[in-house]
Design a protein around this motif. Structure first.
Motif, short mmCIF file in Angstrom:
data_model
loop_
_atom_site.label_atom_id
_atom_site.label_comp_id
_atom_site.label_asym_id
_atom_site.label_seq_id
_atom_site.Cartn_x
_atom_site.Cartn_y
_atom_site.Cartn_z
N GLU A 47 0.86 -1.27 -0.10
CA GLU A 47 0.00 0.06 -0.05
C GLU A 47 0.87 1.29 0.01
N LEU A 48 1.95 1.28 0.95
CA LEU A 48 2.62 2.58 1.02
C LEU A 48 3.50 2.86 -0.21
N VAL A 49 4.27 1.83 -0.82
CA VAL A 49 4.85 2.13 -1.80
C VAL A 49 3.80 2.84 -3.21
N ALA A 50 2.84 1.98 -3.18
CA ALA A 50 1.81 2.21 -4.26
C ALA A 50 1.41 3.60 -4.11
N TYR A 51 1.08 4.10 -2.95
CA TYR A 51 0.50 5.34 -2.54
C TYR A 51 1.52 6.39 -3.19
N LEU A 52 2.75 6.14 -2.61
CA LEU A 52 4.05 7.12 -3.13
C LEU A 52 4.18 7.17 -4.35
N ARG A 53 3.91 6.11 -5.17
CA ARG A 53 4.18 6.12 -6.64
C ARG A 53 3.05 7.03 -7.14
N ALA A 54 1.98 6.62 -6.93
CA ALA A 54 0.76 7.11 -7.46
C ALA A 54 0.95 8.50 -7.32
N GLY A 55 1.18 9.08 -6.23
CA GLY A 55 1.11 10.64 -5.89
C GLY A 55 2.58 11.32 -6.37
N ASP A 56 3.48 10.32 -6.73
CA ASP A 56 4.85 10.77 -6.85
C ASP A 56 5.21 11.69 -5.66
N ARG A 57 5.24 11.06 -4.37
CA ARG A 57 5.56 11.61 -3.11
C ARG A 57 6.69 11.15 -2.62
N ALA A 58 7.29 11.92 -1.61
CA ALA A 58 8.34 10.96 -0.66
C ALA A 58 7.71 10.48 0.63
N LEU A 59 8.26 9.76 1.18
CA LEU A 59 7.61 9.27 2.59
C LEU A 59 7.51 10.42 3.40
N GLU B 289 6.53 13.46 3.07
CA GLU B 289 5.22 14.09 2.66
C GLU B 289 3.87 13.37 3.24
N THR B 290 4.04 12.26 3.70
CA THR B 290 2.97 11.61 4.13
C THR B 290 2.88 11.83 5.62
N ALA B 291 1.43 11.52 6.22
CA ALA B 291 1.59 11.48 7.69
C ALA B 291 1.85 10.43 8.66
N VAL B 292 2.23 9.26 7.95
CA VAL B 292 2.17 8.02 8.44
C VAL B 292 3.55 8.03 9.78
N GLU B 293 3.23 7.56 10.90
CA GLU B 293 4.34 7.60 11.82
C GLU B 293 4.14 5.82 12.29
N GLY C 52 -4.77 4.15 3.91
CA GLY C 52 -4.90 5.05 3.10
C GLY C 52 -5.24 6.30 3.62
N GLY C 53 -6.39 6.47 4.67
CA GLY C 53 -6.70 7.45 5.32
C GLY C 53 -5.69 8.12 6.25
N VAL C 54 -4.68 7.15 6.87
CA VAL C 54 -3.84 7.69 7.68
C VAL C 54 -2.44 8.39 6.96
N LEU C 55 -2.38 7.94 5.69
CA LEU C 55 -1.46 8.23 4.81
C LEU C 55 -2.04 9.79 4.37
N ASP C 56 -3.32 9.72 4.18
CA ASP C 56 -3.60 11.17 3.74
C ASP C 56 -3.66 12.25 4.96
N GLY C 57 -3.40 11.78 6.08
CA GLY C 57 -3.59 12.80 7.34
C GLY C 57 -4.94 12.84 7.95
N ASP C 58 -5.66 11.83 7.87
CA ASP C 58 -7.09 11.89 8.33
C ASP C 58 -7.03 11.49 9.81
N GLY C 59 -5.84 11.14 10.10
CA GLY C 59 -5.87 10.72 11.71
C GLY C 59 -5.16 9.67 11.96
N SER C 60 -5.39 9.01 13.44
CA SER C 60 -4.75 7.82 13.60
C SER C 60 -5.87 6.60 13.10
N PRO C 61 -5.15 5.50 12.92
CA PRO C 61 -5.82 4.17 12.38
C PRO C 61 -7.13 4.09 13.16
N GLY C 62 -7.26 4.31 14.80
CA GLY C 62 -8.53 4.32 15.06
C GLY C 62 -9.34 5.36 15.05
#
Ligand SMILES: [Zn+2]
Lengths: 482, 96
Positions: A355-367, A369-373, A399-409
């Motif tokens: 998921e993470l690698v696909a997410y970075l690739r799709a948006g051409d982002r660096a790690l 630049e995401t909100a994941v901890e 996906g939501g966590v990566l977008d910065g929508d909050g913690s997994p919970g």
């Protein structure tokens, strides 16, 4: 190629991503407007004096140490003299008989077949400018004129020369890939082949299997992708075997790989071209890298890809996942931190390399630049192993966590993805389904496992898909007296 | 050992066009220089560290700090020909 053996050595050039150039303070940037990052030193104006960038020396020492080289306590710069429009001084400051790093090795593995490739030397030099050939489709031969951009002139350049230890195009490609991973792990270059910050020249010869003497070699210049490296070498091996089998000799020459033609073509034959009249660079004093500097470099090395792969193997990470992690240090660091924070090894491996690698690739982002901890992955992992979240829903939550929508919970709650773990609620849903489908349940009692799936499906439907199917089927079985 | 120098090759490598008479004259001068170097090379140097620079100094580095580059108009003003911000040069290699 039966009856023949290929002998390949590779020269790899790596541009270091220092802030400033090798011998002047001009910035190192890719893609700037032409001729906007130059000064008297990197333009070779008379009287300009070079001063080496200490960070670049630190960078080459990291590379040399990572490649298990001996570090020369004493080394010097030489002038390599030749004439070319993108070389404004008519010489390149390089190293000749006393390189700063020498006699190293790197281990590569092609489909489980491991081999050690010797590193002859790793030396420091400066990059040249860039020429654009105008007319004749950009090919150098027959171009009307050329345009020169000196922004790249003087960028710190490290040349890594291998021993002729490679025996196949596949090995050569893996060697290039491993160097790329190592340099990336060291953080001294972005090693982007497509932008030219890493590029290869391959020396190729063939000989009869069992022969000790090397055949005459050709050099294929400026190969700028791993795929091209493999293809160019494969083509050149075929070509040389064809020449020899027709009774002709291989001519020592420099060839050019054309990705479009899928073939190498003659660039120039070696004659006098190799007389570079090296002499000591009088403008630069020698370098001395004493034992304590060498030790400091060694201690500051990060974990290298081979060590990572070995450690992940020990952790039970599968081979493919370990390989992806070892090639991406930032993602691997996140994985390590997540596992230390208690995340499940297998689940985290799937998430970060999937998921993470696909997410970075799709948006051409660096790690970064995401909100994941790391703690997010640990929390997500606990939710899945605790039955509160399905594996499928976990991917959506990530996906939501990566977008910065909050913690997994928070994401799972907001998107209503949590499974029912309240035993009473599941119990009553199961009881209701048994009441509604008494026939099917009777069959299950008689031991007909085929209806189990149907009953579980009914419970899942009744709970809006939020029950844990494993828990439901266990409950149904125990009620059926199984 | 007699000095044997191919002065025409040296001139070619340095891209300096020399006439017959110049080849003769510079050839003689370079031979004299090389003979002097021969004498130095004949000295016993066993146990003597090679000198790679006359200054008794090492590691004259600078920190990795960016300083100002020159304005492009200024550097291109020194070029015989320019095009679109580039230095324009004659074709590099003749067609094979
Ligand atoms: Zn500069």
């Amino acid at each position: 190629m039966s009856g023949w053996e290929a002998v390949v050595g590779i020269e790899t050039h790596v541009e270091l991503q220092t802030a400033s150039k090798m011998f002047c303070g001009c910035p190192v940037v890719f893609g700037a407007e032409p001729n906007t990052t130059t000064c008297p030193v990197c333009l070779g104006l008379p009287g300009a004096m070079p001063v080496p960038n200490e960070e670049a020396i630190e960078g080459i020492l990291r590379i040399g140490t990572a490649l298990d080289c001996e570090i020369a306590e004493h080394s010097v710069f030489h002038r390599k003299n030749y004439f070319y429009p993108d070389l404004p001084k008519n010489y390149q400051i390089s190293q000749y008989d006393v390189p700063i790093c020498h006699d190293g090795s790197v281990e590569i593995d092609v489909d489980g077949d491991a081999s050690v490739i010797g590193i002859t030397r790793v030396h420091m030099e400066e990059d040249t400018g860039k020429s654009i050939h105008v007319g004749e489709g950009g090919r150098i031969h027959g171009a009307e004129h050329s345009l020169v951009d000196f922004n790249r002139s003087g960028v710190p350049l490290v040349e890594i020369v291998s021993e002729p230890d490679l025996r196949s195009p596949e090995q050569a490609r893996e060697y290039g890939a491993e160097l790329q991973r190592i340099v990336r792990a060291l953080g001294v270059s972005d090693v982007r082949l497509e932008e030219g910050s890493m590029r290869f020249d391959a020396n190729i010869s063939v000989r009869r299997a069992g022969d000790v003497e090397y055949g005459t070699r050709t050099e294929v210049k400026n190969v700028n992708s791993l795929r091209s490296l493999q293809r160019a070498i494969a083509h050149e091996i075929e070509r040389q075997i064809g020449v020899l089998e027709s009774g002709e000799p291989v001519v020592q020459e420099t060839r050019h790989w054309s990705e479009d033609l899928g073939a190498t073509t003659l660039m120039r034959s070696k004659e006098e071209s190799e007389d570079y009249r090296y002499f000591l660079e009088p403008d630069l004093v020698p370098m001395r890298v004493d034992a304590s500097w060498q030790a400091r470099v060694r201690e500051a090395l990060p974990e290298l890809p081979a060590a990572r792969r070995a450690r992940y193997k020990g952790l039970g990470v599968d081979r493919r996942t370990a390989a992806v992690l070892a090639a991406a240090p930032d993602i691997a660091d996140l994985f390590d931190a997540a596992v230390s924070a208690g995340a499940d090894v297998r689940l985290s491996g799937i998430w970060v390399t999937g998921e993470l690698v696909a997410y970075l690739r799709a948006g051409d982002r660096a790690l970064d630049e995401t909100a994941v901890e790391p703690d997010h992955l640990a929390e997500l992992s606990a939710m899945v192993t605790g039955g509160r979240l399905s594996a499928t829903a976990a991917k959506e939550v990530l996906g939501g966590v990566l977008d910065g929508d909050g913690s997994p919970g928070e994401v799972a709650a907001a998107r209503d993805l949590l499974q029912i773990t309240d035993a009473g609620a599941i119990e009553s849903a199961v009881a209701a389904v048994i009441g509604e489908h008494a026939d099917a349940f009777a069959k299950l009692r008689e031991g007909d496992e085929k209806v189990l799936g149907f009953l579980v499906g009914q419970v899942m439907r009744a709970t809006g898909g939020k029950a844990d199917p494993r828990q439901v089927s266990e409950l149904l079985r125990s009620k059926a007296g199984g | 050992m007699p000095i044997d120098i191919d002065i025409a090759k040296v001139a070619r490598l340095a891209r300096i066009a020399l006439g017959e008479e110049e080849l003769e004259r510079y050839g003689a001068q370079l031979t004299a220089i090389l003979e002097a170097a021969e004498q130095v090379q004949a000295l016993p140097t066993e146990g003597v560290e090679p000198t790679s620079h006359p200054l008794p100094s090492t590691n004259a580095f600078r920190p990795d700090v960016v300083t100002a580059s020159l304005p492009r108009v200024e550097i291109l003003a020194a070029a015989p020909e320019t095009e679109d911000g580039y230095f324009k040069v004659p074709r590099i290699l003749e067609a094979p």
